[in-house]
Scaffold this motif. Sequence first.
Motif, PDB file in Angstrom:
ATOM      1  N   ARG A 139      11.636  -2.688   2.870  1.00 17.14           N
ATOM      2  CA  ARG A 139      10.924  -1.496   3.354  1.00 17.14           C
ATOM      3  C   ARG A 139      11.923  -0.352   3.390  1.00 17.14           C
ATOM      4  NH1 ARG A 139       6.023  -1.213   5.481  1.00 17.14           N
ATOM      5  NH2 ARG A 139       5.407   0.631   6.701  1.00 17.14           N
ATOM      6  N   PRO A 144       9.708   3.747  -1.810  1.00 21.77           N
ATOM      7  CA  PRO A 144       8.569   2.896  -1.441  1.00 21.77           C
ATOM      8  C   PRO A 144       8.293   1.782  -2.433  1.00 21.77           C
ATOM      9  CG  PRO A 144       8.023   5.235  -1.206  1.00 21.77           C
ATOM     10  CD  PRO A 144       9.339   5.167  -1.909  1.00 21.77           C
ATOM     11  N   GLU A 147       8.958  -1.987  -1.842  1.00 17.50           N
ATOM     12  CA  GLU A 147       8.034  -2.825  -1.085  1.00 17.50           C
ATOM     13  C   GLU A 147       7.044  -3.545  -1.994  1.00 17.50           C
ATOM     14  OE1 GLU A 147       6.282  -1.157   2.504  1.00 17.50           O
ATOM     15  OE2 GLU A 147       7.582   0.594   2.284  1.00 17.50           O
ATOM     16  N   ARG A 188       1.314  -3.960  -3.900  1.00 12.35           N
ATOM     17  CA  ARG A 188       1.845  -3.894  -2.535  1.00 12.35           C
ATOM     18  C   ARG A 188       2.182  -5.297  -2.035  1.00 12.35           C
ATOM     19  NH1 ARG A 188       0.426   0.782   0.848  1.00 12.35           N
ATOM     20  NH2 ARG A 188       0.665  -0.685   2.543  1.00 12.35           N
ATOM     21  N   ASP A 190       2.893  -6.298   1.086  1.00 10.72           N
ATOM     22  CA  ASP A 190       2.283  -6.707   2.343  1.00 10.72           C
ATOM     23  C   ASP A 190       0.880  -7.269   2.123  1.00 10.72           C
ATOM     24  OD1 ASP A 190       1.392  -4.216   1.530  1.00 10.72           O
ATOM     25  OD2 ASP A 190       1.121  -3.444   3.560  1.00 10.72           O
TER      26      ASP A 190
END
Length: 356
Positions: A139, A144, A147, A188, A190
């Motif tokens: 992170r 960005p 990530e 992404r 996550d």
Amino acid sequence: MPNFELMPIGVFAQRTGLTSSALRFYADSGLLPPAEIDPVSGYRYYSADQAARAIELRQLRQIAMPLGAVEAVLDAEPDEASRLIDEHVAKVVEDAEAVQQKAALIKSSLANVPRVPIATLKGPVLADAIEQVLTATARDPGMPVLEGVRVEATQEAVTLTATDRYRLATRTLVPAEAAPSAWAATVRSDELRAAVGEIRRSMLVRVEATSNGIWLRTSDRKNQHCRLLSEEFPDYRLMLASLPEVTTRLTVPKGLLLRALEEHPGEWLSLCVTRHGLKALAADDEHPGFSLPAAVTGQALQISFELTTLYPAISTAIGPDVMLDLRGPNQPVTVRSADRGDLTTLAMPIKPDHSA
């Protein structure tokens, strides 16, 4: 209080940045009652001492804090007020993320949104691959894209890649059904992590892409949607192609090496590789190093690592033995299984003086 020390509501509004109507609302809410109300005219007056509370109230409302939470912050001690503000901001960010994800899901579900078939993969294998490369994500507000997980599909293979600039992990999978054309995007991490549970319990997962995300579709479980990142992923293939030749290769039992790393004190360690095996230098007089049997070919050398860089690279390797390809004390080391090379991790060393 003498009248000359009081301000009419209009003057107080100009001083604090609040409108007169907002001041009346906050007075009626009990958050900021006026210092005095003229019993005949009903005019409201405020004191200079109330300005700081009014300004703080305005600032809290500007970050969309509800009235109940605003009152708690205004009446709290500084440390408690800071904690309450952090809690509110975290919830706002979480809610915004949820809204963005739902919006992307709605857009991807629209009937006229084109979907591109990517590949069909075995669910448990895909879940393992995602978890293995996720250890190399980071992170970083300045980048960005770190990530994300790069997903690249061809008719022959699907490759997952992640990097945090200190490690790079890449895993190649053979699809059960391949896509008709090549495709690549950054997903992404996550949302991939959140999808792993459903993926693992599905025999087959069909991957489809839209303009803003990918669908992980199963026959008997809930379909999962993951959004894409728009930032450009680092050109890791160029970095891999420019690596020097391997000068030293060692194969060591994974379990023994992990146990030694877990017991090693400190944040870094220096490894000595000789034809006799692998040895970690002592951290200090109270914490001796360790020696492990290893099959070694090539030159002897000494190399240093941050424990947080080396340990994840070793722990995610597949199989009972791990192979380390070394290129010198200041070059990335390649970590992979000694008998299965479909997961490869690069770990950056640190200088002998233990700087990055």
